[in-house]
Design an enzyme around this catalytic site. Sequence first.
Site, PDB file in Angstrom:
ATOM      1  N   LYS A 116      22.813  42.724  -6.325  1.00 19.40           N
ATOM      2  CA  LYS A 116      23.387  41.516  -5.728  1.00 19.40           C
ATOM      3  C   LYS A 116      22.426  40.334  -5.645  1.00 19.40           C
ATOM      4  O   LYS A 116      22.840  39.179  -5.759  1.00 19.40           O
ATOM      5  CB  LYS A 116      23.934  41.827  -4.326  1.00 19.40           C
ATOM      6  CG  LYS A 116      24.916  43.001  -4.268  1.00 19.40           C
ATOM      7  CD  LYS A 116      26.183  42.750  -5.028  1.00 19.40           C
ATOM      8  CE  LYS A 116      27.034  44.016  -5.096  1.00 19.40           C
ATOM      9  NZ  LYS A 116      28.207  43.889  -5.953  1.00 19.40           N
ATOM     10  N   GLU A 200      20.859  35.988   3.612  1.00 22.12           N
ATOM     11  CA  GLU A 200      21.627  34.745   3.479  1.00 22.12           C
ATOM     12  C   GLU A 200      21.862  34.155   4.855  1.00 22.12           C
ATOM     13  O   GLU A 200      21.881  34.887   5.852  1.00 22.12           O
ATOM     14  CB  GLU A 200      23.023  35.037   2.867  1.00 22.12           C
ATOM     15  CG  GLU A 200      23.042  35.276   1.382  1.00 22.12           C
ATOM     16  CD  GLU A 200      24.432  35.681   0.886  1.00 22.12           C
ATOM     17  OE1 GLU A 200      25.347  35.931   1.707  1.00 22.12           O
ATOM     18  OE2 GLU A 200      24.601  35.756  -0.338  1.00 22.12           O
ATOM     19  N   LYS A 201      22.079  32.865   4.902  1.00 19.85           N
ATOM     20  CA  LYS A 201      22.590  32.225   6.111  1.00 19.85           C
ATOM     21  C   LYS A 201      23.947  32.868   6.416  1.00 19.85           C
ATOM     22  O   LYS A 201      24.743  33.102   5.514  1.00 19.85           O
ATOM     23  CB  LYS A 201      22.733  30.721   5.848  1.00 19.85           C
ATOM     24  CG  LYS A 201      23.362  29.928   6.965  1.00 19.85           C
ATOM     25  CD  LYS A 201      22.341  29.533   8.000  1.00 19.85           C
ATOM     26  CE  LYS A 201      22.998  28.837   9.184  1.00 19.85           C
ATOM     27  NZ  LYS A 201      22.164  28.956  10.402  1.00 19.85           N
ATOM     28  N   ARG A 292      35.169  43.964 -13.106  1.00 20.56           N
ATOM     29  CA  ARG A 292      36.296  44.845 -13.435  1.00 20.56           C
ATOM     30  C   ARG A 292      37.611  44.090 -13.217  1.00 20.56           C
ATOM     31  O   ARG A 292      37.600  42.997 -12.666  1.00 20.56           O
ATOM     32  CB  ARG A 292      36.277  46.046 -12.487  1.00 20.56           C
ATOM     33  CG  ARG A 292      36.338  45.592 -11.030  1.00 20.56           C
ATOM     34  CD  ARG A 292      36.685  46.685 -10.037  1.00 20.56           C
ATOM     35  NE  ARG A 292      37.030  46.099  -8.742  1.00 20.56           N
ATOM     36  CZ  ARG A 292      36.200  45.736  -7.795  1.00 20.56           C
ATOM     37  NH1 ARG A 292      34.902  45.867  -7.976  1.00 20.56           N
ATOM     38  NH2 ARG A 292      36.623  45.208  -6.664  1.00 20.56           N
TER      39      ARG A 292
HETATM   40  C1  MV4 Z   1      28.960  37.377   4.461  1.00 21.20           C
HETATM   41  C2  MV4 Z   1      29.640  37.004   5.644  1.00 21.20           C
HETATM   42  C3  MV4 Z   1      29.153  35.899   6.319  1.00 21.20           C
HETATM   43  N1  MV4 Z   1      28.064  35.229   5.875  1.00 21.20           N
HETATM   44  N2  MV4 Z   1      27.898  36.671   4.042  1.00 21.20           N
HETATM   45  C4  MV4 Z   1      31.371  41.423   3.692  1.00 21.20           C
HETATM   46  C5  MV4 Z   1      31.451  42.274   2.476  1.00 21.20           C
HETATM   47  C6  MV4 Z   1      30.596  41.654   1.461  1.00 21.20           C
HETATM   48  N3  MV4 Z   1      31.241  41.673   0.183  1.00 21.20           N
HETATM   49  C7  MV4 Z   1      30.322  40.269   1.934  1.00 21.20           C
HETATM   50  N4  MV4 Z   1      30.732  40.221   3.300  1.00 21.20           N
HETATM   51  C8  MV4 Z   1      30.422  39.168   4.098  1.00 21.20           C
HETATM   52  N5  MV4 Z   1      29.366  38.421   3.722  1.00 21.20           N
HETATM   53  C9  MV4 Z   1      27.474  35.633   4.752  1.00 21.20           C
HETATM   54  N6  MV4 Z   1      26.392  34.967   4.323  1.00 21.20           N
HETATM   55  C10 MV4 Z   1      30.757  37.742   6.022  1.00 21.20           C
HETATM   56  C11 MV4 Z   1      31.158  38.823   5.259  1.00 21.20           C
HETATM   57  C12 MV4 Z   1      32.358  39.485   5.682  1.00 21.20           C
HETATM   58  C13 MV4 Z   1      33.517  39.446   4.912  1.00 21.20           C
HETATM   59  C14 MV4 Z   1      33.552  38.807   3.669  1.00 21.20           C
HETATM   60  C15 MV4 Z   1      34.684  38.783   2.914  1.00 21.20           C
HETATM   61  C16 MV4 Z   1      35.843  39.398   3.383  1.00 21.20           C
HETATM   62  C17 MV4 Z   1      35.826  40.036   4.592  1.00 21.20           C
HETATM   63  C18 MV4 Z   1      34.673  40.084   5.361  1.00 21.20           C
HETATM   64  C19 MV4 Z   1      34.684  40.733   6.599  1.00 21.20           C
HETATM   65  C20 MV4 Z   1      33.541  40.769   7.361  1.00 21.20           C
HETATM   66  C21 MV4 Z   1      32.369  40.160   6.901  1.00 21.20           C
END
Ligand code: MV4
Length: 460
Positions: A116, A200-201, A292
């Site tokens: 990632k 990340e922020k 995918r």
């Molecule tokens: C984040 C975020 C807030 N800020 N990154 C969760 C799974 C992963 N694929 C990325 N995710 C997140 N990354 C930053 N910088 C919040 C989440 C996140 C989230 C993202 C997409 C869909 C649902 C989520 C549920 C909780 C947290």
Amino acid sequence: MFRKVLIANRGEIALRVINACKEMGVRTVAVYSEADRNSLHVKFADEAICIGPPPSKDSYLNVPAVISAAEITGADAIHPGYGLLSENASFAEVCRASNIKFIGPPPEVIQMMGEKSTARQTMKDAKVPILPGSDGILSSEQEALKIAEKIKYPVILKAVAGGGGRGMRIVRTKEELPALYQSASTEALNAFSNGDLYMEKFIERPRHIEFQVLADEHGNVMSLGERECSIQRRHQKLIEEAPSLQITQKQREDIAAVIKKSLKAIGYWNAGTIEFLMDEDGEIYFIEMNTRIQVEHCVTEMVTGVDLVKAQLRIAAGEKLSDIVPEVPIITGHAIECRINAEHPEKFTPSPGKIKVFNLPGGNGVRVDTAQYAEGVVPQYYDSLIAKLICHGKDREEAMDKMQRALSQFVVQGIFTSIPLHQRIFADEGFRSGDFDTKFMERFLEREKEARAKEAEKTA
Ligand code: MV4
């Protein structure tokens, strides 16, 4: 075009790929576990081979068994579907070494995007907007503290080998960083055999928006627009739609342009999805790429008229994008998908077992992708998705109305399903307004709980 394709998957996506092959005159080989002997993907494929006992690791994830099945049947290509082996770079490598075309991007690119922090750097280099954070892997707690100080708390620690929420920690103060750094790293090491982290922020209430892309093996890349995927619970999406009402036409075009550049630069081909988070100000930032076809690809198909699985096959067979899709994709109307799971609609516990009644809705603009049927069995070994209900209307309002009608006619008896949960969501004003983020389900379920408590108080 290929003569014969092996589908290294099960359930609705296996059938989805078989259907695309049938319509293109391509012969199909199903593989199945002992638990899926009576599945429709087995019934509708031209040939079927049992590759092992029910647990995925002994069958669908058994690379030598899948490759042997392809060799015995003389398949010239393998479609991996989603999940299972679909983002396994070494499987794609074994396909290549066995002279079987893997219907997806090259193994090197799967590997790179699976890392990632490398994916983040690659996108940054191509001017795709990313969140402030670390350049690559964090070398120590000390470095993490230094970067967090610079970009300001809250920050989020993520596993480089992660995805789907595992090995993630939100850090709100410098005092709590050391302990969270250690626990994230340990969790990542246990889950992915790789404890590396990046930073990340942190965005408090993000929307999840993703772009569908297609790229051919001649360096041509195109975006087919975005999907809104914020309605999820514990990282499992429940509802997806296309297009997003939050994305402006300018954003859509700007992102399409930078995506084109970045994917061309890395030599990407076949279908892919680029995930973004949208912050409270409507700005979007790259978070990761999925190499995918995705569960929710159907909403993009409904609004663009492009068959993404057929496109995958034609790309893998060497065709040019310009011969497969219109030069400028036109988005027509609005599509919404409900993931129908075999689970309790309030407790979310899995509900495997025998289906007694299975009535599918239909009508104009209603699509159901499923491999289930009345008297069929939902095995306990796999994920709980038993059907996808997709509705297309002239606008979001019409798609939602159609969905409510279709949900009311989708009758499943014998097991619990998420259909009643979907009905509750589609009756919710907050959902209907379209103004929601990834925290929507948490708040929605909390509201329901409070309402039930109040009701119980009244009757007591
Ligand atoms: C984040 C975020 C807030 N800020 N990154 C969760 C799974 C992963 N694929 C990325 N995710 C997140 N990354 C930053 N910088 C919040 C989440 C996140 C989230 C993202 C997409 C869909 C649902 C989520 C549920 C909780 C947290």
